[in-house]
Design a protein around this motif. Sequence first.
Motif, PDB file in Angstrom:
ATOM      1  N   LYS A 287       0.829  -1.213   0.000  1.00 18.73           N
ATOM      2  CA  LYS A 287       0.000   0.000   0.000  1.00 18.73           C
ATOM      3  C   LYS A 287       0.861   1.259   0.000  1.00 18.73           C
ATOM      4  O   LYS A 287       0.371   2.359   0.193  1.00 18.73           O
ATOM      5  CB  LYS A 287      -0.939  -0.010   1.201  1.00 18.73           C
ATOM      6  N   LEU A 288       2.161   1.049  -0.184  1.00 15.99           N
ATOM      7  CA  LEU A 288       3.140   2.117  -0.356  1.00 15.99           C
ATOM      8  C   LEU A 288       3.364   2.985   0.885  1.00 15.99           C
ATOM      9  O   LEU A 288       3.582   4.182   0.782  1.00 15.99           O
ATOM     10  CB  LEU A 288       2.802   2.981  -1.580  1.00 15.99           C
ATOM     11  N   TYR A 289       3.285   2.368   2.068  1.00 20.99           N
ATOM     12  CA  TYR A 289       3.768   3.034   3.269  1.00 20.99           C
ATOM     13  C   TYR A 289       4.686   2.071   4.009  1.00 20.99           C
ATOM     14  O   TYR A 289       4.654   0.867   3.787  1.00 20.99           O
ATOM     15  CB  TYR A 289       2.625   3.553   4.151  1.00 20.99           C
ATOM     16  N   HIS A 290       5.528   2.600   4.853  1.00 20.78           N
ATOM     17  CA  HIS A 290       6.512   1.791   5.564  1.00 20.78           C
ATOM     18  C   HIS A 290       5.861   1.137   6.783  1.00 20.78           C
ATOM     19  O   HIS A 290       5.171   1.801   7.548  1.00 20.78           O
ATOM     20  CB  HIS A 290       7.703   2.647   5.976  1.00 20.78           C
ATOM     21  N   SER A 291       6.109  -0.179   6.930  1.00 22.15           N
ATOM     22  CA  SER A 291       5.481  -0.906   8.026  1.00 22.15           C
ATOM     23  C   SER A 291       6.254  -2.175   8.315  1.00 22.15           C
ATOM     24  O   SER A 291       7.128  -2.583   7.558  1.00 22.15           O
ATOM     25  CB  SER A 291       4.035  -1.257   7.650  1.00 22.15           C
ATOM     26  N   ILE A 292       5.891  -2.800   9.454  1.00 19.82           N
ATOM     27  CA  ILE A 292       6.345  -4.156   9.758  1.00 19.82           C
ATOM     28  C   ILE A 292       5.100  -5.011   9.959  1.00 19.82           C
ATOM     29  O   ILE A 292       4.065  -4.518  10.395  1.00 19.82           O
ATOM     30  CB  ILE A 292       7.266  -4.217  10.995  1.00 19.82           C
ATOM     31  N   ASN A 293       5.208  -6.282   9.625  1.00 21.72           N
ATOM     32  CA  ASN A 293       4.086  -7.199   9.766  1.00 21.72           C
ATOM     33  C   ASN A 293       4.116  -7.806  11.164  1.00 21.72           C
ATOM     34  O   ASN A 293       5.145  -8.289  11.617  1.00 21.72           O
ATOM     35  CB  ASN A 293       4.172  -8.302   8.708  1.00 21.72           C
ATOM     36  N   VAL A 294       2.982  -7.768  11.849  1.00 19.84           N
ATOM     37  CA  VAL A 294       2.878  -8.314  13.198  1.00 19.84           C
ATOM     38  C   VAL A 294       1.799  -9.386  13.205  1.00 19.84           C
ATOM     39  O   VAL A 294       0.706  -9.176  12.692  1.00 19.84           O
ATOM     40  CB  VAL A 294       2.516  -7.204  14.217  1.00 19.84           C
ATOM     41  N   MET A 295       2.136 -10.547  13.784  1.00 24.43           N
ATOM     42  CA  MET A 295       1.168 -11.632  13.915  1.00 24.43           C
ATOM     43  C   MET A 295       1.129 -12.072  15.370  1.00 24.43           C
ATOM     44  O   MET A 295       2.099 -11.901  16.101  1.00 24.43           O
ATOM     45  CB  MET A 295       1.551 -12.811  13.028  1.00 24.43           C
ATOM     46  N   ALA A 296       0.016 -12.641  15.786  1.00 28.63           N
ATOM     47  CA  ALA A 296      -0.116 -13.083  17.176  1.00 28.63           C
ATOM     48  C   ALA A 296      -0.873 -14.403  17.245  1.00 28.63           C
ATOM     49  O   ALA A 296      -1.752 -14.671  16.437  1.00 28.63           O
ATOM     50  CB  ALA A 296      -0.864 -12.042  17.991  1.00 28.63           C
ATOM     51  N   VAL A 297      -0.504 -15.196  18.222  1.00 24.30           N
ATOM     52  CA  VAL A 297      -1.201 -16.438  18.541  1.00 24.30           C
ATOM     53  C   VAL A 297      -1.687 -16.282  19.969  1.00 24.30           C
ATOM     54  O   VAL A 297      -0.952 -15.841  20.841  1.00 24.30           O
ATOM     55  CB  VAL A 297      -0.269 -17.657  18.442  1.00 24.30           C
ATOM     56  N   SER A 298      -2.952 -16.622  20.209  1.00 26.69           N
ATOM     57  CA  SER A 298      -3.483 -16.429  21.552  1.00 26.69           C
ATOM     58  C   SER A 298      -4.490 -17.494  21.913  1.00 26.69           C
ATOM     59  O   SER A 298      -5.146 -18.079  21.063  1.00 26.69           O
ATOM     60  CB  SER A 298      -4.169 -15.058  21.632  1.00 26.69           C
ATOM     61  N   SER A 299      -4.622 -17.672  23.214  1.00 26.02           N
ATOM     62  CA  SER A 299      -5.681 -18.508  23.770  1.00 26.02           C
ATOM     63  C   SER A 299      -6.819 -17.578  24.133  1.00 26.02           C
ATOM     64  O   SER A 299      -6.791 -16.393  23.848  1.00 26.02           O
ATOM     65  CB  SER A 299      -5.171 -19.242  25.006  1.00 26.02           C
ATOM     66  N   ILE A 300      -7.797 -18.103  24.813  1.00 26.94           N
ATOM     67  CA  ILE A 300      -8.913 -17.309  25.300  1.00 26.94           C
ATOM     68  C   ILE A 300      -8.476 -16.459  26.481  1.00 26.94           C
ATOM     69  O   ILE A 300      -9.073 -15.441  26.807  1.00 26.94           O
ATOM     70  CB  ILE A 300     -10.116 -18.209  25.643  1.00 26.94           C
ATOM     71  N   HIS A 301      -7.393 -16.870  27.145  1.00 27.48           N
ATOM     72  CA  HIS A 301      -6.848 -16.152  28.304  1.00 27.48           C
ATOM     73  C   HIS A 301      -5.735 -15.229  27.819  1.00 27.48           C
ATOM     74  O   HIS A 301      -4.710 -15.716  27.373  1.00 27.48           O
ATOM     75  CB  HIS A 301      -6.303 -17.125  29.340  1.00 27.48           C
ATOM     76  N   PHE A 302      -5.960 -13.940  27.883  1.00 28.14           N
ATOM     77  CA  PHE A 302      -4.966 -12.994  27.380  1.00 28.14           C
ATOM     78  C   PHE A 302      -4.069 -12.573  28.546  1.00 28.14           C
ATOM     79  O   PHE A 302      -4.536 -12.045  29.526  1.00 28.14           O
ATOM     80  CB  PHE A 302      -5.656 -11.767  26.788  1.00 28.14           C
ATOM     81  N   GLN A 303      -2.769 -12.847  28.401  1.00 31.49           N
ATOM     82  CA  GLN A 303      -1.814 -12.500  29.439  1.00 31.49           C
ATOM     83  C   GLN A 303      -0.709 -11.646  28.836  1.00 31.49           C
ATOM     84  O   GLN A 303      -0.296 -11.867  27.703  1.00 31.49           O
ATOM     85  CB  GLN A 303      -1.174 -13.751  30.045  1.00 31.49           C
ATOM     86  N   ILE A 304      -0.210 -10.717  29.643  1.00 31.69           N
ATOM     87  CA  ILE A 304       0.939  -9.893  29.217  1.00 31.69           C
ATOM     88  C   ILE A 304       2.003 -10.007  30.278  1.00 31.69           C
ATOM     89  O   ILE A 304       1.748 -10.005  31.442  1.00 31.69           O
ATOM     90  CB  ILE A 304       0.527  -8.440  29.004  1.00 31.69           C
TER      91      ILE A 304
END
Length: 108
Positions: free
Chosen positions: A91-108
């Motif tokens: 789309k002609l802008y600078h970016s990085i691709n981010v992906m995530a895998v998660s369970s139903i329980h979100f922890q940080i």
Amino acid sequence: MYQKNVGAYYHLGLSQAMVSYSIHEVTEALNQRALLEKYIKFPKTPIEREIISKRFVELFGLPGVIGAIDGGTQVAIIRPVEDEEAYLNRKLYHSINVMAVSSIHFQI
């Protein structure tokens, strides 16, 4: 095929062999026991899997699910000074691709 395409992209200055080596090194780093135990948790018992599966049904109507993978998103970044073209998305802008895998329980 992905390695060959990346290796053939002359702006990156990487061979297919270097791409393969890099993938191996990153995979090895991510598979260190300390990282796995700290950040990656899988349900270990049938009871844990059943509880998680029931929550996916309750919240989203999805039976038989114990985890989800985000399809990825492009996060805009400030144009880098080095290798700028490597971060220019379709789309002609600078970016990085981010992906995530998660369970139903979100922890940080």
